[in-house]
Design a protein around this motif. Structure first.
Motif, PDB file in Angstrom:
ATOM      1  N   GLY A   1       2.497   3.270  -5.009  1.00  0.00           N
ATOM      2  CA  GLY A   1       2.328   4.093  -6.209  1.00  0.00           C
ATOM      3  C   GLY A   1       1.576   3.397  -7.334  1.00  0.00           C
ATOM      4  O   GLY A   1       1.611   3.857  -8.477  1.00  0.00           O
ATOM      5  N   LYS A   2       0.872   2.307  -6.998  1.00  0.00           N
ATOM      6  CA  LYS A   2       0.150   1.563  -8.045  1.00  0.00           C
ATOM      7  C   LYS A   2      -0.931   2.442  -8.688  1.00  0.00           C
ATOM      8  O   LYS A   2      -1.010   2.540  -9.914  1.00  0.00           O
ATOM      9  CB  LYS A   2      -0.500   0.294  -7.439  1.00  0.00           C
ATOM     10  N   THR A   3      -1.741   3.046  -7.827  1.00  0.00           N
ATOM     11  CA  THR A   3      -2.807   3.896  -8.371  1.00  0.00           C
ATOM     12  C   THR A   3      -2.215   5.056  -9.170  1.00  0.00           C
ATOM     13  O   THR A   3      -2.712   5.403 -10.247  1.00  0.00           O
ATOM     14  CB  THR A   3      -3.705   4.419  -7.228  1.00  0.00           C
ATOM     15  N   SER A   4      -1.119   5.622  -8.659  1.00  0.00           N
ATOM     16  CA  SER A   4      -0.485   6.735  -9.373  1.00  0.00           C
ATOM     17  C   SER A   4      -0.035   6.304 -10.765  1.00  0.00           C
ATOM     18  O   SER A   4      -0.224   7.035 -11.744  1.00  0.00           O
ATOM     19  CB  SER A   4       0.706   7.254  -8.573  1.00  0.00           C
TER      20      SER A   4
ATOM     21  N   GLN B   1     -10.231   2.454  -8.177  1.00  0.00           N
ATOM     22  CA  GLN B   1     -10.132   1.819  -6.863  1.00  0.00           C
ATOM     23  C   GLN B   1     -11.347   2.185  -6.003  1.00  0.00           C
ATOM     24  O   GLN B   1     -11.863   1.357  -5.266  1.00  0.00           O
ATOM     25  CB  GLN B   1      -8.841   2.262  -6.169  1.00  0.00           C
TER      26      GLN B   1
ATOM     27  N   SER C   1       0.838  -1.195   0.000  1.00  0.00           N
ATOM     28  CA  SER C   1       0.000   0.000   0.000  1.00  0.00           C
ATOM     29  C   SER C   1       0.882   1.258   0.000  1.00  0.00           C
ATOM     30  O   SER C   1       1.865   1.322   0.732  1.00  0.00           O
ATOM     31  CB  SER C   1      -0.901  -0.013   1.241  1.00  0.00           C
ATOM     32  N   GLY C   2       0.540   2.215  -0.836  1.00  0.00           N
ATOM     33  CA  GLY C   2       1.304   3.447  -0.906  1.00  0.00           C
ATOM     34  C   GLY C   2       2.505   3.356  -1.830  1.00  0.00           C
ATOM     35  O   GLY C   2       3.263   4.318  -1.971  1.00  0.00           O
TER      36      GLY C   2
HETATM   37  N1  LIG Z   1      -3.237  13.476  -5.374  1.00  0.00           N
HETATM   38  C1  LIG Z   1      -2.184  13.220  -4.572  1.00  0.00           C
HETATM   39  N2  LIG Z   1      -1.512  14.230  -4.004  1.00  0.00           N
HETATM   40  C2  LIG Z   1      -0.458  14.017  -3.200  1.00  0.00           C
HETATM   41  N3  LIG Z   1       0.002  12.795  -2.906  1.00  0.00           N
HETATM   42  C3  LIG Z   1      -0.618  11.732  -3.444  1.00  0.00           C
HETATM   43  C4  LIG Z   1      -1.744  11.884  -4.291  1.00  0.00           C
HETATM   44  N4  LIG Z   1      -2.169  10.656  -4.670  1.00  0.00           N
HETATM   45  C5  LIG Z   1      -1.333   9.778  -4.070  1.00  0.00           C
HETATM   46  N5  LIG Z   1      -0.411  10.407  -3.330  1.00  0.00           N
HETATM   47  C6  LIG Z   1       0.671   9.770  -2.579  1.00  0.00           C
HETATM   48  O1  LIG Z   1       1.399   8.961  -3.467  1.00  0.00           O
HETATM   49  C7  LIG Z   1       1.786   7.768  -2.840  1.00  0.00           C
HETATM   50  C8  LIG Z   1       1.318   6.591  -3.674  1.00  0.00           C
HETATM   51  O2  LIG Z   1      -0.089   6.564  -3.652  1.00  0.00           O
HETATM   52  P1  LIG Z   1      -0.911   5.504  -4.500  1.00  0.00           P
HETATM   53  O3  LIG Z   1      -2.353   5.784  -4.289  1.00  0.00           O
HETATM   54  O4  LIG Z   1      -0.413   5.539  -5.882  1.00  0.00           O
HETATM   55  O5  LIG Z   1      -0.500   4.125  -3.813  1.00  0.00           O
HETATM   56  P2  LIG Z   1      -1.102   2.669  -4.051  1.00  0.00           P
HETATM   57  O6  LIG Z   1       0.045   1.817  -4.379  1.00  0.00           O
HETATM   58  O7  LIG Z   1      -2.197   2.711  -4.997  1.00  0.00           O
HETATM   59  O8  LIG Z   1      -1.654   2.304  -2.617  1.00  0.00           O
HETATM   60  P3  LIG Z   1      -2.900   1.351  -2.226  1.00  0.00           P
HETATM   61  O9  LIG Z   1      -2.450  -0.040  -2.424  1.00  0.00           O
HETATM   62  O10 LIG Z   1      -3.139   1.659  -0.803  1.00  0.00           O
HETATM   63  O11 LIG Z   1      -4.013   1.729  -3.095  1.00  0.00           O
HETATM   64  C9  LIG Z   1       1.168   7.788  -1.462  1.00  0.00           C
HETATM   65  O12 LIG Z   1       2.195   8.123  -0.534  1.00  0.00           O
HETATM   66  C10 LIG Z   1       0.130   8.850  -1.526  1.00  0.00           C
HETATM   67  O13 LIG Z   1       0.031   9.519  -0.295  1.00  0.00           O
END
Ligand SMILES: Nc1ncnc2c1ncn2[C@@H]1O[C@H](COP(=O)(O)OP(=O)(O)OP(=O)(O)O)[C@@H](O)[C@H]1O
Ligand SMILES: [Mg+2]
Lengths: 238, 297
Positions: free
Chosen positions: A43-46, A89, A40-41
């Motif tokens: 950066g997958k969603t990013s 998500q 988690s965190g």
């Molecule tokens: N719009 C935003 N503005 C600032 N920081 C962001 C934003 N979106 C995500 N982040 C940060 O970027 C990092 C990666 O976030 P992301 O949502 O991509 O993770 P993830 O891998 O999808 O996590 P999860 O498995 O919990 O969904 C996190 O530290 C988050 O706080």
């Protein structure tokens, strides 16, 4: 020949903090099936947001369908977005539209005539097991039901790329298998599928799929496009 | 490609069709009410100005102010002869004494009819086209044969009234324009509020591949409907007021006031206002929405 999705040294920085994604490079062949994993965190969603054109990268090169989309003019984005189906998500269903109208949305946006969209929408709702709930508003649906509406909406327009962010987080294992089967079926028809997930059972469900792991914004096991057939759907176990 | 204002049946279902949502229709109703009143006043005054000009501007009145009855008659006859041969004169007519008496009786009683009060002899003159420029020359010529002549040109006392009407006309036009601007600003605010409220929907629609034009169409349709409803309410109210006012003006029966009337063309012009308002609202909404969407990826 390059893949349908190409990332080269992509970096993403939200605001002024540290980079959320750094030096991300990979190449996905047309018709491939890829799981994106990582804590988690990570950066997958990013990463997926860059892929479905919700965000421009801070640096690096991204090519979709062979076209540089980093410098793509705004006006040309809708045409590309229509070729990509997304399961968000957090679903992002339109709250005042019924399940039916939410699923019909991509077809309506694409200008499909009303008389031509009833059959596919109903079939799609059947597929995700929501036949009796087509008139329900999202707020009156369970989390799993909302997720299935979101999936139905993502695949209804037969996208060339399907991006799914934790698509089975809210459903029981039986439904998860059924949804995965839907993705596979779509993949067999030629759709390139990218699924971000924590669910190890899901990974086992598509043994032939590629896995790409993200940790703290970096890819830890780069995907080689050479590992896929460069054209046609990837052979999958059924 | 689809016309920019036309939403398909399917697109129409993308946003809930809220009627009379918020104060927008009422603000527009008030604006249109005031706009129609200002425009009606402007058009009515313009009609009055035209009427006055065509009816009176080419009229002059010649008085022979002479106490002695015999001398007055002599000069009047001489002036009539002179008018016969002068250039620039259309028609001229001696106002006979019984007519004058009838005119003056309400003010002076009937004492003057017994010759107690000398009243001037009067000649009504309608100038020929171009005659207005020759008023001075005509005056000179008349003075030489009838020294007691006094000329009063109607155009002379019309001038300040015309100037007043002209100023009021500009004022009415300015009011209409100000109202249009206020309407546009209201629509800008309403459109921004609508976009804010539906921001999440807009983001999702963008990601599903909707174009700015498609999204704008959804909003501008709603805003145009609101504007049209508000416009018709305001227009109806103003028409009622204008009708009541014109009835009152008619019953005053004055020539100056009576000239304030609305022609059929003026009514059509007024009817165009709610339509113009709707188009203005729609165009403003579209520009605002496209401008705002431009800033979203
Ligand atoms: N719009 C935003 N503005 C600032 N920081 C962001 C934003 N979106 C995500 N982040 C940060 O970027 C990092 C990666 O976030 P992301 O949502 O991509 O993770 P993830 O891998 O999808 O996590 P999860 O498995 O919990 O969904 C996190 O530290 C988050 O706080
Ligand atoms: Mg995530």
């Amino acid at each position: 020949m390059g893949g349908i999705v190409q990332f080269e040294n992509v970096g993403l920085r939200y605001g002024t903090g540290a980079e959320t994604l750094s030096d991300v490079s990979f190449d996905l062949a047309m018709g491939s099936f890829t799981f994106l994993t990582g804590p988690s965190g990570a950066g997958k969603t990013s990463l997926l947001r860059l892929l479905y054109l919700a965000q421009r990268p801070s640096r690096g090169l991204i090519r979709l369908f062979g076209e540089d989309i980093v410098t793509l003019p705004r006006a040309r984005m809708p045409a590309y977005r229509r070729r990509i189906g997304v399961v968000f998500q957090d679903f992002r269903l339109i709250p005042y539209l019924s399940a039916y109208d939410n699923v019909a949305l991509p077809l309506r946006v694409a200008g499909v005539e009303e008389r031509d969209l009833d059959t596919p929408v109903r079939e799609m709702l059947d597929w995700v097991g929501l036949t009796g709930r087509s008139n329900a508003r999202p707020a009156t649906l369970s989390g799993g039901e909302q997720q299935r509406v979101a999936i139905a909406r993502a695949v209804i327009a037969r996208p060339e790329i399907l991006v799914a962010d934790e698509p089975t987080g809210n459903v029981d294992p039986e439904m998860a298998k059924r949804l995965l089967y839907l993705f596979e079926a779509l993949n067999k028809l030629g759709t390139t599928v990218v699924v971000a997930t924590h669910d190890v059972h899901l990974l086992a469900g598509v043994p032939a799929a590629m896995q790409m792991r993200l940790e703290r914004g970096r890819v830890t096991n780069p995907v080689e496009s050479g590992r896929y057939p460069s054209s046609g759907p990837h052979g999958l176990a059924t | 490609m689809m016309a920019w204002h036309h939403a398909t049946a399917g697109e129409r279902r993308l946003l809930p069709e809220a009627r009379l949502g918020g104060p927008m229709p009422w603000v527009i109703a008030i604006m249109l009410f005031l706009t129609v009143l200002a425009a009606a006043a402007g058009l009515g005054l313009r009609q009055a100005a035209t009427h006055l000009r065509s009816g009176l501007a080419d009229q002059i009145t010649i008085q022979i102010v002479e106490g002695d009855h015999v001398e007055r008659e002599r000069q009047a006859t001489a002036a009539m002869h002179e008018l016969d041969r002068l250039a620039g004169i259309g028609k001229h007519r001696r106002v006979d004494s019984s007519e004058l008496e009838a005119l003056l009786a309400p003010w002076l009683g009937d004492s003057f009819t017994r010759g107690e009060i000398p009243i001037p002899a009067m000649i009504d003159v309608t100038l020929a086209p171009g005659g207005a420029d020759r008023i001075d020359a005509i005056g000179e010529a008349l003075k030489s044969v009838a020294p007691a002549v006094r000329i009063s040109s109607h155009a002379q006392w019309l001038k300040p009234i015309e100037a007043l009407i002209g100023t009021l006309l500009w004022l009415a036009l300015a009011l209409v324009l100000l109202m249009a601007a206020a309407t546009a600003f209201t629509v800008v605010l309403a459109a921004r509020a609508a976009l804010d409220t539906h921001r999440e929907t807009i983001d999702v629609m963008h990601l599903l591949g909707a174009t700015d034009g498609q999204i704008a169409r959804l909003f501008q349709r709603r805003i145009a409907t609101d504007a049209m409803i508000g416009g018709l309410i305001g227009f109806s109210g103003a028409v009622v007021v204008v009708l009541i006012l014109s009835q009152r003006i008619e019953s005053v029966g004055s020539e100056l006031f009576g000239a304030i009337s609305l022609t059929t063309a003026a009514w059509i012009g007024l009817l165009a206002l709610p339509l113009a308002g709707t188009i203005l609202a729609m165009a403003t909404a579209r520009l605002t929405i496209l401008g705002t969407l431009e800033r979203i990826l």
